[in-house]
Design an enzyme around this catalytic site. Structure first.
Site, PDB file in Angstrom:
ATOM      1  N   ARG A  81      -5.782  -8.414  12.190  1.00 18.40           N
ATOM      2  CA  ARG A  81      -4.344  -8.937  12.133  1.00 18.40           C
ATOM      3  C   ARG A  81      -3.916  -9.331  13.683  1.00 18.40           C
ATOM      4  NH1 ARG A  81      -0.435  -5.981   8.832  1.00 18.40           N
ATOM      5  NH2 ARG A  81      -2.413  -5.484   7.543  1.00 18.40           N
ATOM      6  N   ASP A 127       6.675  -5.764  -1.014  1.00 22.99           N
ATOM      7  CA  ASP A 127       6.141  -6.550   0.496  1.00 22.99           C
ATOM      8  C   ASP A 127       6.006  -7.912   0.438  1.00 22.99           C
ATOM      9  OD1 ASP A 127       3.736  -6.041  -0.248  1.00 22.99           O
ATOM     10  OD2 ASP A 127       3.055  -5.315   1.666  1.00 22.99           O
ATOM     11  N   SER A 166       0.967  -9.565   5.632  1.00 23.70           N
ATOM     12  CA  SER A 166       1.553  -8.312   4.862  1.00 23.70           C
ATOM     13  C   SER A 166       2.924  -8.163   5.116  1.00 23.70           C
ATOM     14  CB  SER A 166       0.764  -7.140   5.254  1.00 23.70           C
ATOM     15  OG  SER A 166       1.063  -5.788   4.358  1.00 23.70           O
ATOM     16  N   HIS A 167       3.292  -6.878   5.858  1.00 24.04           N
ATOM     17  CA  HIS A 167       4.524  -6.732   6.008  1.00 24.04           C
ATOM     18  C   HIS A 167       4.951  -6.807   7.426  1.00 24.04           C
ATOM     19  CE1 HIS A 167       2.262  -3.124   7.010  1.00 24.04           C
ATOM     20  NE2 HIS A 167       3.228  -2.707   8.007  1.00 24.04           N
ATOM     21  N   HIS A 200       1.579   1.810  -0.941  1.00 28.08           N
ATOM     22  CA  HIS A 200       0.393   1.390  -1.385  1.00 28.08           C
ATOM     23  C   HIS A 200      -0.185   2.109  -2.582  1.00 28.08           C
ATOM     24  CE1 HIS A 200      -1.216  -2.039   1.314  1.00 28.08           C
ATOM     25  NE2 HIS A 200      -0.691  -1.483   2.366  1.00 28.08           N
ATOM     26  N   ASP A 257       1.289  -5.988  -2.310  1.00 31.05           N
ATOM     27  CA  ASP A 257       0.662  -4.770  -2.475  1.00 31.05           C
ATOM     28  C   ASP A 257       1.014  -3.552  -2.267  1.00 31.05           C
ATOM     29  OD1 ASP A 257       0.341  -5.013   0.071  1.00 31.05           O
ATOM     30  OD2 ASP A 257      -1.622  -5.253   0.424  1.00 31.05           O
ATOM     31  N   ARG A 258       2.594  -3.641  -1.777  1.00 32.71           N
ATOM     32  CA  ARG A 258       3.111  -2.390  -1.480  1.00 32.71           C
ATOM     33  C   ARG A 258       4.626  -2.474  -2.384  1.00 32.71           C
ATOM     34  NH1 ARG A 258       4.842  -2.669   3.674  1.00 32.71           N
ATOM     35  NH2 ARG A 258       4.714  -0.632   4.123  1.00 32.71           N
ATOM     36  N   LYS A 309      -7.552  -9.877   5.061  1.00 29.10           N
ATOM     37  CA  LYS A 309      -8.266  -8.669   4.199  1.00 29.10           C
ATOM     38  C   LYS A 309      -9.239  -9.289   3.521  1.00 29.10           C
ATOM     39  CE  LYS A 309      -3.671  -6.762   3.712  1.00 29.10           C
ATOM     40  NZ  LYS A 309      -2.738  -6.097   2.824  1.00 29.10           N
ATOM     41  N   ASP A 313       3.105  -9.466   0.804  1.00 29.27           N
ATOM     42  CA  ASP A 313       1.966  -9.941   0.114  1.00 29.27           C
ATOM     43  C   ASP A 313       1.594  -9.257  -1.350  1.00 29.27           C
ATOM     44  OD1 ASP A 313       1.072  -7.446   1.366  1.00 29.27           O
ATOM     45  OD2 ASP A 313      -0.877  -8.251   1.488  1.00 29.27           O
TER      46      ASP A 313
END
Length: 467
Positions: free
Chosen positions: A18, A240, A106-107, A327, A244-245, A116, A242
């Site tokens: 990241r 979120d 992501s977020h 998640h 995944d949350r 990832k 991407d």
């Protein structure tokens, strides 16, 4: 293209890569990741890798460089294009690829991006990520003539998402994609999912013009709450950046937090997996662990981090795990990876078949008084040291400490937690009690420790909420 490469020291994280685009993360970094990770795959006998990317403005360029690096090692790359991270996980399993890589921030704020990875069916994290940096520094790379092709898995993915829907009555659902990578899949999914659906911000836009795509921050759920109220929806579901949350709102406009969702899912999953281990992270409410035990499950507290929880699930054979951050991982009927779209389908199905409301399910959980997950800025190089200092002091005082991930201190009032984020330059704090007075004492103890390490006291938004 065989020159060695050195990464910025802050980008190789515990469970992903990241950085800030153009400063700490560049296409040259993505290319080097492709060469290093591709080398790992090739040396394990792998031949095919799936690659996807999210809706951030920088993602296409990073994906291009990543693929270039992978192809240079001799691999065949299946490029699934723009979509949510769980679609990449699905494609990797569905196509039986040796590995999968996702370009996603992501977020994080819009100027961030990241990578990832999964190897086989498992996550890549910890030392495996650091080893990629070591390989790049030595230019320890395989050379080969690989290839790439673009494939479309969107319809297959949507079909699989719908397969486990078990609702028995139609509901009205508001969905907020937050201009993140889930938008197109959400449109296709809700076109086939029973019920009435109200979609917000399903246009993918890396500028995130409406609100930041992080459903764990209540301020980002204002539009979803408004839509639920205006349209008379039974449930509101947010994602979120991407996908995944997950975040959720009941019909009264109240947030149903990640650990509360896990408690609701656990009661259902344990009906078909009696006695199973259900895992949650150190930020989760004590009420969740109590609920798991109440329904005959074996509660297990584990480290925060999607990769770490997935690995622990595989180790224990757990059918369900989840984090306060949204998640949530189903191995019951699903593949054990975090997929907010799938969690949304399961939530709608759960409320539908039980013949009740999400609000009633939420109100059936034990009442606790707690702070939100509070993040406060700290220098990247200082954050882990502060946690170690606090840990040393509270252990020396004889307090009851769980230090599996940061410091979680339990007292007669409840517990407080301090941990360093592995994805941002922040410390994360949380406290939970059985009473408002107890919560104030816990917050005071936490603040006292931070001040002792030379930091200013964090501001706990809202002070305390029934949870």
């Amino acid at each position: 293209m065989s020159e060695a490469h050195t990464f910025h020291p802050t980008v190789l994280r515990e469970y992903d890569i990241r950085g800030i685009v153009g400063k700490t993360l560049t296409p040259a970094d993505a290319r080097a990741v492709g060469r290093s990770f591709g080398t790992v795959v090739v040396r394990k006998g792998g031949k095919t890798v799936c690659v996807g990317y999210d809706g951030r403005l920088s993602s296409p360029d990073l994906e291009e460089a990543l693929v270039e690096g992978l192809v240079s090692t001799g691999l065949h790359v299946l490029r699934i294009g723009l979509g949510p991270t769980p679609m990449l996980y699905f494609a990797t399993r569905d196509r039986e690829a040796a590995a999968g890589i996702m370009i996603t921030g992501s977020h994080n704020p819009p100027d961030y991006n990241g990578i990832k990875m999964m190897l086989g069916k498992g996550p890549v994290y910890g030392q495996q990520i650091l080893d990629l940096g070591t390989m790049a520094a030595k230019a320890d790379w395989e050379q080969g003539q690989g290839s790439s092709e673009k494939i479309d898995v969107q319809d297959e993915y949507v079909t699989r998402l719908l397969k486990d829907y078990d609702g028995t009555r139609d509901l009205k659902i508001a969905w907020d994609a937050g201009n993140g990578a889930s938008g197109e899949i959400l449109r296709r999914l809700t076109a086939k999912l029973p019920g009435t659906h109200v979609l917000l911000f399903d246009d993918i836009d890396g500028n995130f013009p409406n609100h930041h795509p992080d459903p764990t921050v209540e301020a980002n759920l204002v539009d979803l709450k408004k839509a639920v109220a205006e349209h008379g929806c039974d449930i509101g579901i947010g994602f979120d950046g991407d996908g995944d949350r997950i975040g959720a709102i009941d019909h009264k406009g109240r947030v149903v937090w990640g650990d509360q969702l896990v408690a609701l899912y656990a009661a259902d999953v344990l009906k078909s997996h009696p006695g199973a281990t259900i895992i949650a992270d150190v930020k989760a409410s004590q009420a969740l662990f109590d609920e798991i035990a109440k329904h005959g499950g074996n509660p297990l507290m584990w480290k925060t981090g999607h990769s770490l929880l997935k690995a622990k699930m595989a180790e224990t054979g757990s059918p369900l795990a989840g984090e306060m951050s949204g998640h949530i991982f189903f191995a019951d009927k699903w593949y054990g990876f975090d997929d907010a779209l799938y969690c949304g389908v399961r939530l709608v199905g759960l409320v539908s078949k039980l013949g009740t409301t999400l609000a009633d399910l939420r109100d059936g959980l034990p009442d606790m008084v707690n702070t939100p997950e509070t993040r406060f800025q700290i220098d990247e190089e200082r954050k882990f040291a502060v946690v170690e200092e606090v840990k040393g002091r509270v252990k020396a005082s004889g307090a009851k400490v769980n230090d599996i991930d940061g410091v979680r201190v339990t007292t007669d009032d409840g517990w407080w937690l301090l941990r360093a984020s592995n994805t941002q330059d922040v410390l994360v704090a949380r406290a939970e009690s059985y009473s408002q007075e107890g919560l104030e004492r816990l917050k005071g103890a936490l603040i006292e420790q931070l001040v002792a390490s030379g930091l200013s006291a964090p501001s706990f938004e809202g002070g305390g909420s029934a949870h």
